[in-house]
Design an enzyme around this catalytic site. Structure first.
Site, PDB file in Angstrom:
ATOM      1  N   GLY A 155       0.819  -1.222   0.000  1.00  0.00           N
ATOM      2  CA  GLY A 155       0.000   0.000   0.000  1.00  0.00           C
ATOM      3  C   GLY A 155       0.843   1.258   0.000  1.00  0.00           C
ATOM      4  O   GLY A 155       0.698   2.127   0.858  1.00  0.00           O
ATOM      5  N   ALA A 156       1.725   1.358  -1.007  1.00  0.00           N
ATOM      6  CA  ALA A 156       2.656   2.501  -1.021  1.00  0.00           C
ATOM      7  C   ALA A 156       2.323   3.526  -2.101  1.00  0.00           C
ATOM      8  O   ALA A 156       3.091   4.455  -2.313  1.00  0.00           O
ATOM      9  CB  ALA A 156       4.088   2.015  -1.176  1.00  0.00           C
ATOM     10  N   LYS A 207      -6.345  -3.677  14.312  1.00  0.00           N
ATOM     11  CA  LYS A 207      -5.036  -3.165  14.732  1.00  0.00           C
ATOM     12  C   LYS A 207      -4.559  -3.852  16.022  1.00  0.00           C
ATOM     13  O   LYS A 207      -3.370  -4.121  16.181  1.00  0.00           O
ATOM     14  CB  LYS A 207      -5.091  -1.642  14.899  1.00  0.00           C
ATOM     15  CG  LYS A 207      -5.393  -0.889  13.594  1.00  0.00           C
ATOM     16  CD  LYS A 207      -4.405  -1.223  12.496  1.00  0.00           C
ATOM     17  CE  LYS A 207      -4.570  -0.345  11.275  1.00  0.00           C
ATOM     18  NZ  LYS A 207      -3.628  -0.704  10.191  1.00  0.00           N
ATOM     19  N   ILE A 258      -2.121  11.129  11.423  1.00  0.00           N
ATOM     20  CA  ILE A 258      -1.153  11.464  10.381  1.00  0.00           C
ATOM     21  C   ILE A 258      -1.906  12.054   9.186  1.00  0.00           C
ATOM     22  O   ILE A 258      -2.963  11.543   8.804  1.00  0.00           O
ATOM     23  CB  ILE A 258      -0.365  10.199   9.938  1.00  0.00           C
ATOM     24  CG1 ILE A 258       0.214   9.444  11.147  1.00  0.00           C
ATOM     25  CG2 ILE A 258       0.725  10.560   8.927  1.00  0.00           C
ATOM     26  CD1 ILE A 258       1.213  10.203  12.002  1.00  0.00           C
ATOM     27  N   TYR A 296     -11.940  -1.524  12.849  1.00  0.00           N
ATOM     28  CA  TYR A 296     -10.567  -1.046  12.619  1.00  0.00           C
ATOM     29  C   TYR A 296      -9.697  -1.274  13.863  1.00  0.00           C
ATOM     30  O   TYR A 296      -8.574  -1.787  13.775  1.00  0.00           O
ATOM     31  CB  TYR A 296     -10.638   0.438  12.268  1.00  0.00           C
ATOM     32  CG  TYR A 296      -9.323   1.104  11.930  1.00  0.00           C
ATOM     33  CD1 TYR A 296      -8.713   0.901  10.693  1.00  0.00           C
ATOM     34  CD2 TYR A 296      -8.707   1.965  12.836  1.00  0.00           C
ATOM     35  CE1 TYR A 296      -7.515   1.530  10.376  1.00  0.00           C
ATOM     36  CE2 TYR A 296      -7.518   2.597  12.531  1.00  0.00           C
ATOM     37  CZ  TYR A 296      -6.921   2.379  11.295  1.00  0.00           C
ATOM     38  OH  TYR A 296      -5.742   3.012  10.994  1.00  0.00           O
ATOM     39  N   ARG A 308       0.095   5.686  -1.942  1.00  0.00           N
ATOM     40  CA  ARG A 308      -0.316   6.941  -1.289  1.00  0.00           C
ATOM     41  C   ARG A 308       0.146   6.917   0.169  1.00  0.00           C
ATOM     42  O   ARG A 308       0.549   5.890   0.692  1.00  0.00           O
ATOM     43  CB  ARG A 308      -1.845   7.083  -1.302  1.00  0.00           C
ATOM     44  CG  ARG A 308      -2.444   7.189  -2.657  1.00  0.00           C
ATOM     45  CD  ARG A 308      -3.955   7.345  -2.605  1.00  0.00           C
ATOM     46  NE  ARG A 308      -4.665   6.095  -2.417  1.00  0.00           N
ATOM     47  CZ  ARG A 308      -5.500   5.849  -1.404  1.00  0.00           C
ATOM     48  NH1 ARG A 308      -5.720   6.770  -0.488  1.00  0.00           N
ATOM     49  NH2 ARG A 308      -6.118   4.697  -1.302  1.00  0.00           N
ATOM     50  N   ASN A 348       1.793  -2.404   5.489  1.00  0.00           N
ATOM     51  CA  ASN A 348       1.220  -1.069   5.713  1.00  0.00           C
ATOM     52  C   ASN A 348      -0.205  -0.929   5.179  1.00  0.00           C
ATOM     53  O   ASN A 348      -0.980  -0.140   5.721  1.00  0.00           O
ATOM     54  CB  ASN A 348       2.130  -0.029   5.048  1.00  0.00           C
ATOM     55  CG  ASN A 348       1.466   1.322   4.934  1.00  0.00           C
ATOM     56  OD1 ASN A 348       1.359   2.062   5.910  1.00  0.00           O
ATOM     57  ND2 ASN A 348       0.966   1.645   3.739  1.00  0.00           N
ATOM     58  N   ALA A 405     -10.135  -3.422  16.261  1.00  0.00           N
ATOM     59  CA  ALA A 405      -9.919  -4.864  16.447  1.00  0.00           C
ATOM     60  C   ALA A 405      -8.829  -5.366  15.501  1.00  0.00           C
ATOM     61  O   ALA A 405      -7.975  -6.163  15.882  1.00  0.00           O
ATOM     62  CB  ALA A 405     -11.223  -5.623  16.217  1.00  0.00           C
ATOM     63  N   SER A 458      -2.088   1.173  14.833  1.00  0.00           N
ATOM     64  CA  SER A 458      -2.662   2.508  15.038  1.00  0.00           C
ATOM     65  C   SER A 458      -2.823   2.674  16.541  1.00  0.00           C
ATOM     66  O   SER A 458      -2.977   1.674  17.261  1.00  0.00           O
ATOM     67  CB  SER A 458      -4.037   2.601  14.377  1.00  0.00           C
ATOM     68  OG  SER A 458      -4.771   3.686  14.940  1.00  0.00           O
TER      69      SER A 458
HETATM   70  P1  NAP Z   1      -4.213   5.859   2.676  1.00  0.00           P
HETATM   71  O1  NAP Z   1      -3.647   7.213   2.424  1.00  0.00           O
HETATM   72  O2  NAP Z   1      -5.672   5.632   2.559  1.00  0.00           O
HETATM   73  O3  NAP Z   1      -3.437   4.814   1.731  1.00  0.00           O
HETATM   74  C1  NAP Z   1      -3.745   3.441   1.824  1.00  0.00           C
HETATM   75  C2  NAP Z   1      -2.805   2.657   0.933  1.00  0.00           C
HETATM   76  O4  NAP Z   1      -3.133   1.274   1.080  1.00  0.00           O
HETATM   77  C3  NAP Z   1      -2.942   3.000  -0.527  1.00  0.00           C
HETATM   78  O5  NAP Z   1      -1.672   2.935  -1.143  1.00  0.00           O
HETATM   79  C4  NAP Z   1      -3.853   1.878  -1.057  1.00  0.00           C
HETATM   80  O6  NAP Z   1      -3.635   1.537  -2.418  1.00  0.00           O
HETATM   81  C5  NAP Z   1      -3.393   0.721  -0.197  1.00  0.00           C
HETATM   82  N1  NAP Z   1      -4.389  -0.345  -0.079  1.00  0.00           N
HETATM   83  C6  NAP Z   1      -5.648  -0.266   0.419  1.00  0.00           C
HETATM   84  N2  NAP Z   1      -6.242  -1.471   0.361  1.00  0.00           N
HETATM   85  C7  NAP Z   1      -5.320  -2.323  -0.194  1.00  0.00           C
HETATM   86  C8  NAP Z   1      -5.327  -3.709  -0.514  1.00  0.00           C
HETATM   87  N3  NAP Z   1      -6.389  -4.483  -0.290  1.00  0.00           N
HETATM   88  N4  NAP Z   1      -4.211  -4.240  -1.082  1.00  0.00           N
HETATM   89  C9  NAP Z   1      -3.122  -3.479  -1.312  1.00  0.00           C
HETATM   90  N5  NAP Z   1      -3.061  -2.167  -1.033  1.00  0.00           N
HETATM   91  C10 NAP Z   1      -4.153  -1.604  -0.482  1.00  0.00           C
HETATM   92  O7  NAP Z   1      -3.827   5.340   4.140  1.00  0.00           O
HETATM   93  P2  NAP Z   1      -2.685   5.850   5.173  1.00  0.00           P
HETATM   94  O8  NAP Z   1      -3.263   6.918   6.008  1.00  0.00           O
HETATM   95  O9  NAP Z   1      -1.414   6.064   4.446  1.00  0.00           O
HETATM   96  O10 NAP Z   1      -2.564   4.548   6.088  1.00  0.00           O
HETATM   97  C11 NAP Z   1      -1.548   3.579   5.908  1.00  0.00           C
HETATM   98  C12 NAP Z   1      -1.542   2.633   7.103  1.00  0.00           C
HETATM   99  O11 NAP Z   1      -1.337   3.393   8.302  1.00  0.00           O
HETATM  100  C13 NAP Z   1      -2.863   1.883   7.309  1.00  0.00           C
HETATM  101  O12 NAP Z   1      -2.610   0.593   7.776  1.00  0.00           O
HETATM  102  C14 NAP Z   1      -3.564   2.708   8.379  1.00  0.00           C
HETATM  103  O13 NAP Z   1      -4.474   1.938   9.099  1.00  0.00           O
HETATM  104  C15 NAP Z   1      -2.380   3.135   9.219  1.00  0.00           C
HETATM  105  N6  NAP Z   1      -2.644   4.330  10.033  1.00  0.00           N
HETATM  106  C16 NAP Z   1      -2.894   5.544   9.469  1.00  0.00           C
HETATM  107  C17 NAP Z   1      -3.129   6.637  10.278  1.00  0.00           C
HETATM  108  C18 NAP Z   1      -3.375   8.022   9.746  1.00  0.00           C
HETATM  109  O14 NAP Z   1      -3.599   8.923  10.552  1.00  0.00           O
HETATM  110  N7  NAP Z   1      -3.331   8.243   8.449  1.00  0.00           N
HETATM  111  C19 NAP Z   1      -3.125   6.490  11.669  1.00  0.00           C
HETATM  112  C20 NAP Z   1      -2.877   5.236  12.213  1.00  0.00           C
HETATM  113  C21 NAP Z   1      -2.631   4.162  11.383  1.00  0.00           C
HETATM  114  P3  NAP Z   1      -4.483   2.267  -3.640  1.00  0.00           P
HETATM  115  O15 NAP Z   1      -4.085   3.710  -3.602  1.00  0.00           O
HETATM  116  O16 NAP Z   1      -3.964   1.584  -4.856  1.00  0.00           O
HETATM  117  O17 NAP Z   1      -5.907   2.032  -3.326  1.00  0.00           O
END
Ligand code: NAP
Length: 248
Positions: free
Chosen positions: A13-14, A160, A189, A156, A16, A91, A158, A143
């Site tokens: 999931g890189a 994590k 973030i 979500y 974005r 990720n 659960a 998270s």
């Molecule tokens: P994001 O901006 O929504 O990006 C999610 C990424 O995951 C995208 O690259 C997406 O790919 C990919 N993805 C989603 N479903 C997928 C699947 N089934 N197979 C492969 N790739 C998949 O999310 P983020 O905020 O960067 O979050 C990244 C991680 O950090 C997650 O695990 C999230 O729970 C955790 N997190 C985030 C925050 C926060 O505040 N942002 C806080 C705590 C934890 P596409 O673009 O191709 O769809």
């Protein structure tokens, strides 16, 4: 000497957000970077070019993290293309929020499959080359809500919390093989995931954070570099919060 010189990393999931930030920081530190995406084909191709500008090998793979068989195929392809695999960052993750009273079975299943089962899928597939190498690093994206819970995010939270238990178990099972397993628990973030929240909620979050700001993807990526590198050679089975000190 760069911290990840000649290492091969796979980041899910890189295309974005946080995953993209980690891929870029890893490349800056000399790692060759394989990464996955689900729907953002164009962004994946752009990232490949940005990573390659660091003089490392980079390739994006379309792969659904939720599907068990895809993880095995992905690892085989990465080994064919890169010749090795040292670091795996689980990720990829999604949210499908709603109060439990209104949460559908589909909302529950999709989040558990994508966030939690995905970690099992890729860890299983990546263990083999790591055992052969007698070294390896897993970094799993949790998270702060995994430890603290959050109203409207039972699925979500659960997923994590499950990741954290899994991470610690892998650390215990594979420590003797020089394979480390840690989790990062980000707070708030600034990414597209949190961009979906309305302005009021975002303001409330920021007020609760002692450092008085949301985190950046680089804030998280810097901790991932630490966990991926030998700087953390004696760190395993841990969950490191990257949350500006917020109480959870
Ligand atoms: P994001 O901006 O929504 O990006 C999610 C990424 O995951 C995208 O690259 C997406 O790919 C990919 N993805 C989603 N479903 C997928 C699947 N089934 N197979 C492969 N790739 C998949 O999310 P983020 O905020 O960067 O979050 C990244 C991680 O950090 C997650 O695990 C999230 O729970 C955790 N997190 C985030 C925050 C926060 O505040 N942002 C806080 C705590 C934890 P596409 O673009 O191709 O769809």
């Amino acid at each position: 000497m760069k911290l990840l010189e000649n290492k091969v990393a796979l980041v899910t999931g890189a295309s974005r957000g946080i995953g993209r930030g980690i891929a870029l920081r890893f490349a800056e530190e000399g790692a060759h970077v394989a990464f996955t995406y689900l729907s953002s084909e164009q962004k994946a191709r752009e990232l490949e070019a940005e990573l390659a500008a660091y003089g490392v090998k980079a390739r994006g793979y379309h792969s659904d993290a939720a599907i068990f068989a895809s993880a095995e195929a992905l690892v085989n392809q990465v080994l064919t293309d890169f010749g090795d695999l040292h670091i795996v960052v689980n990720n990829a993750g999604i949210t499908k929020d709603g109060l439990l009273m209104r949460m559908s079975e589909e909302q529950w299943d999709t989040v558990i499959q994508t966030n939690l089962k995905s970690v099992f899928n890729l860890t299983k597939a990546a263990i083999r080359p790591m055992l052969k190498n007698k070294q390896g690093v897993f970094i799993n994206m949790s998270s702060v809500v995994g430890g603290g819970g959050n109203a409207g995010q039972a699925n979500y939270a659960a997923s994590k919390a499950g990741i954290e238990g899994f991470t610690k178990s892998v650390a215990q099972e594979l420590g003797s093989r020089n394979i480390r397993s840690n989790a990062i628990a980000p707070g708030f973030i600034e990414t597209e995931m949190t961009g979906e929240l309305n302005e009021e909620v975002r303001k409330q979050w920021a007020e609760q954070i002692p450092l008085k700001r949301g985190g950046t993807t680089t804030d998280v990526a810097n901790v991932a570099v630490f966990l991926a590198s030998d700087l953390s050679a004696y760190v395993t089975g841990q969950v490191i919060n990257v949350c500006g000190g917020m109480r959870t």
